[in-house]
Design a protein around this motif. Structure first.
Motif, PDB file in Angstrom:
ATOM      1  N   MET A   1      17.160  27.876  16.263  1.00 44.18           N
ATOM      2  CA  MET A   1      16.155  27.906  17.325  1.00 44.18           C
ATOM      3  C   MET A   1      15.495  29.284  17.460  1.00 44.18           C
ATOM      4  O   MET A   1      15.042  29.662  18.520  1.00 44.18           O
ATOM      5  CB  MET A   1      16.760  27.511  18.677  1.00 44.18           C
ATOM      6  N   SER A   2      15.506  30.059  16.406  1.00 47.12           N
ATOM      7  CA  SER A   2      14.853  31.364  16.414  1.00 47.12           C
ATOM      8  C   SER A   2      14.625  31.786  14.970  1.00 47.12           C
ATOM      9  O   SER A   2      14.866  31.027  14.040  1.00 47.12           O
ATOM     10  CB  SER A   2      15.716  32.392  17.143  1.00 47.12           C
TER      11      SER A   2
ATOM     12  N   LEU B   1      14.247  27.758   4.718  1.00 45.38           N
ATOM     13  CA  LEU B   1      14.082  28.691   5.832  1.00 45.38           C
ATOM     14  C   LEU B   1      13.643  27.968   7.103  1.00 45.38           C
ATOM     15  O   LEU B   1      14.066  28.320   8.206  1.00 45.38           O
ATOM     16  CB  LEU B   1      13.091  29.789   5.455  1.00 45.38           C
ATOM     17  N   ARG B   2      12.826  26.935   6.964  1.00 46.91           N
ATOM     18  CA  ARG B   2      12.397  26.149   8.127  1.00 46.91           C
ATOM     19  C   ARG B   2      13.601  25.446   8.768  1.00 46.91           C
ATOM     20  O   ARG B   2      13.748  25.428   9.989  1.00 46.91           O
ATOM     21  CB  ARG B   2      11.349  25.118   7.708  1.00 46.91           C
ATOM     22  N   GLU B   3      14.470  24.886   7.930  1.00 51.22           N
ATOM     23  CA  GLU B   3      15.659  24.222   8.465  1.00 51.22           C
ATOM     24  C   GLU B   3      16.602  25.223   9.133  1.00 51.22           C
ATOM     25  O   GLU B   3      17.201  24.920  10.156  1.00 51.22           O
ATOM     26  CB  GLU B   3      16.393  23.459   7.361  1.00 51.22           C
ATOM     27  N   LEU B   4      16.720  26.411   8.555  1.00 51.86           N
ATOM     28  CA  LEU B   4      17.544  27.441   9.199  1.00 51.86           C
ATOM     29  C   LEU B   4      16.967  27.828  10.552  1.00 51.86           C
ATOM     30  O   LEU B   4      17.695  28.023  11.521  1.00 51.86           O
ATOM     31  CB  LEU B   4      17.640  28.686   8.310  1.00 51.86           C
TER      32      LEU B   4
ATOM     33  N   MET C   1      17.801  34.569   0.233  1.00 51.24           N
ATOM     34  CA  MET C   1      16.804  35.438  -0.385  1.00 51.24           C
ATOM     35  C   MET C   1      17.391  36.155  -1.600  1.00 51.24           C
ATOM     36  O   MET C   1      16.727  36.284  -2.631  1.00 51.24           O
ATOM     37  CB  MET C   1      16.270  36.449   0.639  1.00 51.24           C
ATOM     38  N   ASP C   2      18.630  36.592  -1.492  1.00 50.22           N
ATOM     39  CA  ASP C   2      19.290  37.264  -2.609  1.00 50.22           C
ATOM     40  C   ASP C   2      19.424  36.330  -3.810  1.00 50.22           C
ATOM     41  O   ASP C   2      19.125  36.714  -4.943  1.00 50.22           O
ATOM     42  CB  ASP C   2      20.666  37.765  -2.159  1.00 50.22           C
ATOM     43  N   GLN C   3      19.842  35.091  -3.565  1.00 51.43           N
ATOM     44  CA  GLN C   3      20.009  34.132  -4.659  1.00 51.43           C
ATOM     45  C   GLN C   3      18.673  33.773  -5.300  1.00 51.43           C
ATOM     46  O   GLN C   3      18.579  33.664  -6.524  1.00 51.43           O
ATOM     47  CB  GLN C   3      20.710  32.866  -4.157  1.00 51.43           C
TER      48      GLN C   3
ATOM     49  N   THR D   1      20.172  36.597  10.013  1.00 53.91           N
ATOM     50  CA  THR D   1      21.412  35.877   9.738  1.00 53.91           C
ATOM     51  C   THR D   1      21.898  36.154   8.323  1.00 53.91           C
ATOM     52  O   THR D   1      21.126  36.545   7.447  1.00 53.91           O
ATOM     53  CB  THR D   1      21.220  34.360   9.912  1.00 53.91           C
ATOM     54  N   MET D   2      23.177  35.932   8.121  1.00 51.02           N
ATOM     55  CA  MET D   2      23.751  36.110   6.788  1.00 51.02           C
ATOM     56  C   MET D   2      23.218  35.055   5.822  1.00 51.02           C
ATOM     57  O   MET D   2      23.033  35.330   4.638  1.00 51.02           O
ATOM     58  CB  MET D   2      25.276  36.032   6.867  1.00 51.02           C
TER      59      MET D   2
END
Length: 103
Positions: free
Chosen positions: A22-23, A14-17, A35-37, A28-29
């Motif tokens: 930049m937000s 999540l940090r890399e995303l 999270m689903d996986q 996002t998909m």
């Protein structure tokens, strides 16, 4: 893999995303998919007849790809201007080019 390791991996993804967008990545998909996986595989990955740690290996591979992409873009931005002159290259390593001989 312990629960703490799994949580650490998810937070790293999540940090890399977040750094890539930049937000906040929540809308996002990719965030929804991750999270689903993670929720699907939190009980056990064996119920899907997959290798024991396959999902975690895929997540680590994706994290590596995200980090590498970010670092590649940073390097591209730093060195995109092309080749340096001889003088600039010499200054980069702490040398000075002697003045050419003029008569």
């Amino acid at each position: 893999m312990s629960k703490i390791d799994k949580l650490r991996l998810l937070r790293s993804l999540l940090r890399e995303l977040r750094e890539a967008k930049m937000s906040s990545p929540r809308n996002t998909m990719a965030y929804g998919y991750l999270m689903d996986q993670f929720r699907k595989n939190q009980v056990t990955s064996e119920k899907f007849c997959k290798e024991h740690n396959e999902m975690w290996h895929q997540a680590q591979t994706y994290l590596c790809m995200l980090k590498s992409t970010r670092e590649h873009e940073a390097l591209q931005a730093a060195y995109k201007r092309g080749e340096r002159t001889v003088e600039e290259s010499a200054k980069l390593v702490g040398l000075k080019i002697p003045k050419p001989y003029e008569e």
